[in-house]
Design an enzyme around this catalytic site. Sequence first.
Site, PDB file in Angstrom:
ATOM      1  N   SER A  76       2.640   4.833   0.978  1.00  0.00           N
ATOM      2  CA  SER A  76       3.344   5.323   2.162  1.00  0.00           C
ATOM      3  C   SER A  76       2.317   5.978   3.092  1.00  0.00           C
ATOM      4  O   SER A  76       1.478   6.762   2.633  1.00  0.00           O
ATOM      5  CB  SER A  76       4.401   6.344   1.725  1.00  0.00           C
ATOM      6  OG  SER A  76       5.035   6.894   2.843  1.00  0.00           O
ATOM      7  N   GLY A  77       2.352   5.606   4.355  1.00  0.00           N
ATOM      8  CA  GLY A  77       1.407   6.187   5.317  1.00  0.00           C
ATOM      9  C   GLY A  77       0.065   5.481   5.369  1.00  0.00           C
ATOM     10  O   GLY A  77      -0.831   5.890   6.100  1.00  0.00           O
ATOM     11  N   SER A  78      -0.084   4.402   4.593  1.00  0.00           N
ATOM     12  CA  SER A  78      -1.385   3.706   4.574  1.00  0.00           C
ATOM     13  C   SER A  78      -1.553   2.788   5.788  1.00  0.00           C
ATOM     14  O   SER A  78      -2.659   2.307   6.034  1.00  0.00           O
ATOM     15  CB  SER A  78      -1.558   2.910   3.274  1.00  0.00           C
ATOM     16  OG  SER A  78      -0.544   1.930   3.159  1.00  0.00           O
ATOM     17  N   GLY A 113       0.838  -1.202   0.000  1.00  0.00           N
ATOM     18  CA  GLY A 113       0.000   0.000   0.000  1.00  0.00           C
ATOM     19  C   GLY A 113       0.869   1.247   0.000  1.00  0.00           C
ATOM     20  O   GLY A 113       2.105   1.171   0.147  1.00  0.00           O
ATOM     21  N   LYS A 154       0.945   0.123   6.736  1.00  0.00           N
ATOM     22  CA  LYS A 154       1.612  -1.188   6.630  1.00  0.00           C
ATOM     23  C   LYS A 154       2.407  -1.529   7.897  1.00  0.00           C
ATOM     24  O   LYS A 154       2.226  -2.593   8.481  1.00  0.00           O
ATOM     25  CB  LYS A 154       2.560  -1.216   5.415  1.00  0.00           C
ATOM     26  CG  LYS A 154       1.894  -0.916   4.085  1.00  0.00           C
ATOM     27  CD  LYS A 154       2.881  -0.959   2.939  1.00  0.00           C
ATOM     28  CE  LYS A 154       3.998   0.059   3.002  1.00  0.00           C
ATOM     29  NZ  LYS A 154       3.576   1.475   2.873  1.00  0.00           N
ATOM     30  N   SER A 155       3.283  -0.617   8.293  1.00  0.00           N
ATOM     31  CA  SER A 155       4.138  -0.842   9.473  1.00  0.00           C
ATOM     32  C   SER A 155       3.315  -0.969  10.744  1.00  0.00           C
ATOM     33  O   SER A 155       3.533  -1.878  11.559  1.00  0.00           O
ATOM     34  CB  SER A 155       5.066   0.351   9.687  1.00  0.00           C
ATOM     35  OG  SER A 155       6.188   0.220   8.933  1.00  0.00           O
ATOM     36  N   SER A 211       5.886  -2.022  -2.252  1.00  0.00           N
ATOM     37  CA  SER A 211       5.797  -3.017  -3.344  1.00  0.00           C
ATOM     38  C   SER A 211       4.742  -2.601  -4.372  1.00  0.00           C
ATOM     39  O   SER A 211       3.700  -3.231  -4.489  1.00  0.00           O
ATOM     40  CB  SER A 211       5.539  -4.428  -2.795  1.00  0.00           C
ATOM     41  OG  SER A 211       4.565  -4.473  -1.782  1.00  0.00           O
TER      42      SER A 211
HETATM   43  N1  LIG Z   1      10.549   7.998  -3.634  1.00  0.00           N
HETATM   44  C1  LIG Z   1      10.002   7.310  -2.641  1.00  0.00           C
HETATM   45  N2  LIG Z   1       8.860   6.619  -2.838  1.00  0.00           N
HETATM   46  C2  LIG Z   1       8.311   5.914  -1.836  1.00  0.00           C
HETATM   47  N3  LIG Z   1       8.852   5.822  -0.583  1.00  0.00           N
HETATM   48  C3  LIG Z   1       9.998   6.501  -0.331  1.00  0.00           C
HETATM   49  C4  LIG Z   1      10.609   7.261  -1.345  1.00  0.00           C
HETATM   50  N4  LIG Z   1      11.739   7.817  -0.814  1.00  0.00           N
HETATM   51  C5  LIG Z   1      11.815   7.418   0.456  1.00  0.00           C
HETATM   52  N5  LIG Z   1      10.777   6.619   0.772  1.00  0.00           N
HETATM   53  C6  LIG Z   1      10.643   5.938   2.074  1.00  0.00           C
HETATM   54  O1  LIG Z   1      10.965   4.577   1.807  1.00  0.00           O
HETATM   55  C7  LIG Z   1       9.922   3.719   2.214  1.00  0.00           C
HETATM   56  C8  LIG Z   1       9.502   2.792   1.070  1.00  0.00           C
HETATM   57  O2  LIG Z   1      10.416   1.763   0.914  1.00  0.00           O
HETATM   58  P1  LIG Z   1       9.951   0.380   0.316  1.00  0.00           P
HETATM   59  O3  LIG Z   1      11.162  -0.479   0.353  1.00  0.00           O
HETATM   60  O4  LIG Z   1       8.751  -0.080   1.020  1.00  0.00           O
HETATM   61  O5  LIG Z   1       9.575   0.808  -1.183  1.00  0.00           O
HETATM   62  S1  LIG Z   1       9.342  -0.127  -2.451  1.00  0.00           S
HETATM   63  O6  LIG Z   1       8.550  -1.288  -2.018  1.00  0.00           O
HETATM   64  O7  LIG Z   1      10.624  -0.542  -2.985  1.00  0.00           O
HETATM   65  O8  LIG Z   1       8.603   0.709  -3.411  1.00  0.00           O
HETATM   66  C9  LIG Z   1       8.736   4.570   2.556  1.00  0.00           C
HETATM   67  O9  LIG Z   1       8.268   4.005   3.756  1.00  0.00           O
HETATM   68  P2  LIG Z   1       6.711   3.863   4.129  1.00  0.00           P
HETATM   69  O10 LIG Z   1       6.264   5.281   4.348  1.00  0.00           O
HETATM   70  O11 LIG Z   1       6.745   3.065   5.394  1.00  0.00           O
HETATM   71  O12 LIG Z   1       5.989   3.179   3.037  1.00  0.00           O
HETATM   72  C10 LIG Z   1       9.286   5.967   2.725  1.00  0.00           C
HETATM   73  O13 LIG Z   1       9.536   6.221   4.083  1.00  0.00           O
HETATM   74  N1  LIG Z   2      -6.917   2.650  11.015  1.00  0.00           N
HETATM   75  C1  LIG Z   2      -5.599   2.802  10.911  1.00  0.00           C
HETATM   76  N2  LIG Z   2      -4.817   1.785  10.487  1.00  0.00           N
HETATM   77  C2  LIG Z   2      -3.467   1.966  10.367  1.00  0.00           C
HETATM   78  N3  LIG Z   2      -2.805   3.128  10.643  1.00  0.00           N
HETATM   79  C3  LIG Z   2      -3.551   4.174  11.063  1.00  0.00           C
HETATM   80  C4  LIG Z   2      -4.963   4.057  11.208  1.00  0.00           C
HETATM   81  N4  LIG Z   2      -5.423   5.251  11.634  1.00  0.00           N
HETATM   82  C5  LIG Z   2      -4.377   6.072  11.757  1.00  0.00           C
HETATM   83  N5  LIG Z   2      -3.223   5.446  11.427  1.00  0.00           N
HETATM   84  C6  LIG Z   2      -1.891   6.072  11.476  1.00  0.00           C
HETATM   85  O1  LIG Z   2      -1.395   6.184  10.146  1.00  0.00           O
HETATM   86  C7  LIG Z   2       0.030   6.125  10.151  1.00  0.00           C
HETATM   87  C8  LIG Z   2       0.486   5.011   9.220  1.00  0.00           C
HETATM   88  O2  LIG Z   2       1.876   5.011   9.170  1.00  0.00           O
HETATM   89  P1  LIG Z   2       2.719   3.718   8.868  1.00  0.00           P
HETATM   90  O3  LIG Z   2       2.191   2.545   9.632  1.00  0.00           O
HETATM   91  O4  LIG Z   2       4.165   4.076   9.054  1.00  0.00           O
HETATM   92  O5  LIG Z   2       2.370   3.487   7.319  1.00  0.00           O
HETATM   93  P2  LIG Z   2       3.249   2.820   6.197  1.00  0.00           P
HETATM   94  O6  LIG Z   2       4.106   1.750   6.837  1.00  0.00           O
HETATM   95  O7  LIG Z   2       2.247   2.250   5.241  1.00  0.00           O
HETATM   96  O8  LIG Z   2       4.055   3.924   5.600  1.00  0.00           O
HETATM   97  C9  LIG Z   2       0.459   5.843  11.590  1.00  0.00           C
HETATM   98  O9  LIG Z   2       0.824   7.065  12.188  1.00  0.00           O
HETATM   99  C10 LIG Z   2      -0.832   5.280  12.228  1.00  0.00           C
HETATM  100  O10 LIG Z   2      -0.900   5.515  13.610  1.00  0.00           O
END
Ligand SMILES: Nc1ncnc2c1ncn2[C@@H]1O[C@H](COP(=O)(O)OS(=O)(=O)O)[C@@H](OP(=O)(O)O)[C@H]1O
Ligand SMILES: Nc1ncnc2c1ncn2[C@@H]1O[C@H](COP(=O)(O)OP(=O)(O)O)[C@@H](O)[C@H]1O
EC number: 2.7.1.25
Length: 201
Positions: free
Chosen positions: A38-40, A36, A42-43, A110
């Site tokens: 970034s920020g969705s 999903g 996953k972590s 991904s």
């Molecule tokens: N250009 C760009 N696009 C997307 N994300 C970026 C980018 N640059 C840095 N980041 C940070 O790297 C995290 C994504 O790494 P991933 O290994 O999950 O990416 S991927 O699956 O290879 O697309 C991603 O983490 P998440 O926010 O947890 O998804 C970001 O923190």
């Molecule tokens: N229903 C929910 N499910 C998952 N995360 C949520 C939800 N509501 C709010 N959040 C917040 O959204 C953010 C998601 O960040 P993160 O887990 O790092 O996403 P990702 O790994 O996809 O980048 C966190 O700050 C989390 O607390």
Amino acid sequence: MSGVGAKNIFWHDTAVTKADRQQLNNHKSCTVWFTGLSGSGKSTLANAVAKRLHELEVRTYVLDGDNIRHGLNKDLGFSPEARTENIRRIGEVAKLFVDSGVIVLTAFISPYREDRQLVRNLLEEQEFIEVYTKCTLDECEKRDPKGLYKKARSGVIKEFTGISAPYEEPDHPEIIVQTDTQTIEQSVEKIIQQLKEQGII
Ligand SMILES: Nc1ncnc2c1ncn2[C@@H]1O[C@H](COP(=O)(O)OS(=O)(=O)O)[C@@H](OP(=O)(O)O)[C@H]1O
Ligand SMILES: Nc1ncnc2c1ncn2[C@@H]1O[C@H](COP(=O)(O)OP(=O)(O)O)[C@@H](O)[C@H]1O
């Protein structure tokens, strides 16, 4: 990066098998693959599910994009080719974890369907559980937990998923969690339920 190293290499069967380890653990192993934007979430969800499973005495391990990119994959950027290689390596690592008898939870954007399919093909049927953390771009951008969307909008970060790089939604994920309307607890429950239904735990 070609596969030239595969010459004159032989596979060794191990004395203790995956089935032996699963029996010892009292549960099966699999990959729970979160995908999903970034920020969705996953972590957040990978860790919340791992915590729940740990309380249930299930062995888990979380592989997280940010952490893996500090070590194993620190040589990779965010071009389409680098992302494909990132996911290929993680797929192989996840397969090792599954072989070790553990439930591995992976949190990588991904973004490409083909790359996720490649990982699915590495594993046995039932061993790959794709979880789509579905969330509108608007909401992810509002959350912006690391301030990356802001940087992407201003052009400081190039090729940012959802803004200037693609995200291909899964066609048939095992699970969809709508993180902008469901609570974390509801999503965790849905995933735990699936693991039970599949007879993994
Ligand atoms: N250009 C760009 N696009 C997307 N994300 C970026 C980018 N640059 C840095 N980041 C940070 O790297 C995290 C994504 O790494 P991933 O290994 O999950 O990416 S991927 O699956 O290879 O697309 C991603 O983490 P998440 O926010 O947890 O998804 C970001 O923190
Ligand atoms: N229903 C929910 N499910 C998952 N995360 C949520 C939800 N509501 C709010 N959040 C917040 O959204 C953010 C998601 O960040 P993160 O887990 O790092 O996403 P990702 O790994 O996809 O980048 C966190 O700050 C989390 O607390």
